[in-house]
Design an enzyme around this catalytic site. Sequence first.
Site, short mmCIF file in Angstrom:
data_model
loop_
_atom_site.label_atom_id
_atom_site.label_comp_id
_atom_site.label_asym_id
_atom_site.label_seq_id
_atom_site.Cartn_x
_atom_site.Cartn_y
_atom_site.Cartn_z
N GLU A 222 -3.92 3.37 2.67
CA GLU A 222 -2.94 4.39 2.27
C GLU A 222 -2.73 4.36 0.76
O GLU A 222 -2.72 5.41 0.09
CB GLU A 222 -1.59 4.14 2.96
CG GLU A 222 -1.59 4.31 4.47
CD GLU A 222 -1.99 3.05 5.23
OE1 GLU A 222 -2.61 2.14 4.63
OE2 GLU A 222 -1.68 2.98 6.44
N HIS B 43 29.28 7.41 13.77
CA HIS B 43 29.41 8.71 14.43
C HIS B 43 28.14 9.09 15.17
O HIS B 43 27.95 10.24 15.54
CB HIS B 43 29.79 9.78 13.40
CG HIS B 43 31.13 9.50 12.78
ND1 HIS B 43 32.31 9.88 13.36
CD2 HIS B 43 31.46 8.81 11.66
CE1 HIS B 43 33.32 9.48 12.61
NE2 HIS B 43 32.83 8.81 11.57
N LYS C 8 -5.26 -1.55 12.00
CA LYS C 8 -5.93 -1.14 10.75
C LYS C 8 -7.44 -1.02 10.99
O LYS C 8 -8.07 -0.06 10.57
CB LYS C 8 -5.73 -2.20 9.66
CG LYS C 8 -4.37 -2.23 9.04
CD LYS C 8 -4.39 -3.20 7.86
CE LYS C 8 -3.00 -3.59 7.43
NZ LYS C 8 -2.96 -4.63 6.42
N LYS D 29 -0.98 -6.00 -2.96
CA LYS D 29 -1.35 -7.41 -3.06
C LYS D 29 -2.87 -7.56 -2.91
O LYS D 29 -3.52 -8.22 -3.68
CB LYS D 29 -0.61 -8.23 -1.99
CG LYS D 29 -0.97 -9.68 -2.04
CD LYS D 29 -0.16 -10.55 -1.10
CE LYS D 29 -0.75 -11.96 -1.16
NZ LYS D 29 -0.06 -12.91 -0.31
N GLU E 242 8.20 -8.73 10.47
CA GLU E 242 6.84 -9.14 10.11
C GLU E 242 6.78 -10.66 9.97
O GLU E 242 5.74 -11.28 10.22
CB GLU E 242 6.39 -8.45 8.81
CG GLU E 242 4.88 -8.40 8.66
CD GLU E 242 4.40 -7.48 7.56
OE1 GLU E 242 3.87 -6.40 7.85
OE2 GLU E 242 4.57 -7.84 6.38
N GLY F 14 3.54 -10.49 0.75
CA GLY F 14 3.87 -9.09 0.44
C GLY F 14 5.35 -8.78 0.61
O GLY F 14 5.98 -8.17 -0.26
N ARG F 15 5.95 -9.25 1.71
CA ARG F 15 7.36 -8.92 1.96
C ARG F 15 8.31 -9.81 1.17
O ARG F 15 9.52 -9.69 1.32
CB ARG F 15 7.65 -8.98 3.47
CG ARG F 15 7.26 -10.29 4.13
CD ARG F 15 7.25 -10.19 5.64
NE ARG F 15 6.71 -11.38 6.28
CZ ARG F 15 5.42 -11.62 6.49
NH1 ARG F 15 4.52 -10.72 6.09
NH2 ARG F 15 5.00 -12.71 7.09
#
Length: 496
Positions: free
Chosen positions: A189, A359, A470, A183, A328, A242-243
């Site tokens: 990264e 399990h 960040k 965005k 977030e 973004g999400r």
Amino acid sequence: MADWSEIEALKRIPLTKLFADDPERLGKYSADVAGIHFDWSKTHLTDEAIKAFEKLAKASDLAGKREALFSGQVINVTEDRAVTHTAERGEGDKDDVAKAQALHARMRALIDAIEAEALGPIRNILHVGIGGSALGPDLLIDALGRESNRYEVAIVSNVDGLALEEAFKRFDPSATLLAIASKTFTTTETMLNAESVIEWMQAGGVEDPYGRVVALTADPDKAIEWGVDETRVLPFADTVGGRYSLWSSIGFPAAMALGWDAFSELLEGAAEMDRHFRLSALHENVPALAAFADLLYTQAFGCETRGVFCYDERLRLLPSYLQQLEMESNGKGTTIDGKKVGRPTAPITWGGVGTDQQHAVFQLLHQGTHLVPLEFIGVIEQADTLSEDHHKTLLNSMFAQGAALMKGRENPDDLARAYPGDRPSTTLLLDELDPRTLGALIAYHEHRVFVSGVLLGINSFDQFGVELGKEMAKAAAKGGGDFDVSTQDLIKRAFG
Ligand code: F6P
């Protein structure tokens, strides 16, 4: 100021008693919307609780805020922005919808051009992005793309070079398209991964690697500055968080892998849930009821977490997707008008593949000291071609867990073998898993998070919490930063 006292005073009536006292309970606490059956009957929601939440919703002006969301008003006040992800699926202010549709048309034209081999023979798509720029497309392709052989896609988010190297082993540089999804087009990264893909292409003999790049971003100028040709920049509105962005050009690899028809059906399914959310009264509004149940557990019964367990292999990435969406969005400590919230906000959201987790971690859910409201998600139609024993075993496991958690089993002589019961779960049963139902399922969760945010009085659409880390990572990369002795020692051990 919303008054939570009525909700905080709600008593936890045992689930088995709720069923015994009200023969209509199942019908009252279940609904069918957009190909999904929702069953909250095994939660502690009661008529009294719903009335209290309706009162709170009125005091919080939920109806007004819902309309503000759909009509493109500035509701993300800390970033001074509207919130327009619903416009991406055609529901919202008409100018926002027109803009989103024009950008979708641009995306579709580029996809057609790539299919017509305008960029050479592309077989592989290497999508680099992180957080909301990766989780959505990854979920869509994993859930819906198993039968598709249109393109091979790798979604790489981790900056650990091993993640990219895995994709490099699978892909041929001369048949690879690089999709850079960010965005902001500044995320460390993603930008580092993108540069390394260009180097890999160059080393693999691709003469014009920048000619094989598509940018998916809300900041087209930055993408052009980085070297992406303007014709291959697919913008989306900066009012799409973004999400919440898988519906926009961030969904590009999914549209490539699944085909445009599937992508538009996904949008349609989400739009159906949007209309349901926008137009239904709260007592029959599925995202609102889900949020009421969530808030009942966090605000009245002290639950700090919520588990999501998918009894369908194709939904194995959904819990990670929902983690970002919930945590977030609503993992906030400040109200929308800048005060301390003073109450718990988002539950820690976790989960996984139902049968596997049974399990591994269900011991705690059945007998541990935490009360964890669960959400089970299954699909009625069998997707695999093996004997029906597989699908029956899968779904029966899910049904049995919900029943066992609620019912429990007394064993006064042997407490180690006793099950306290009265442990709540919601079950979602999809008729089938297709683009429409998946779109509706994701939109349902988005609106559920929105309702909780409104009732808690927080802004669900900013994410300043991620910024400090960040900033400090950038300082560390430059060899600076104001670090404590422990961190200085760790940096020294790693880099000398
Ligand atoms: O750091 C958090 C975050 O900003 C998320 O909100 C976002 O989904 C992700 O990073 C990626 O950001 P971008 O799309 O700008 O690269």
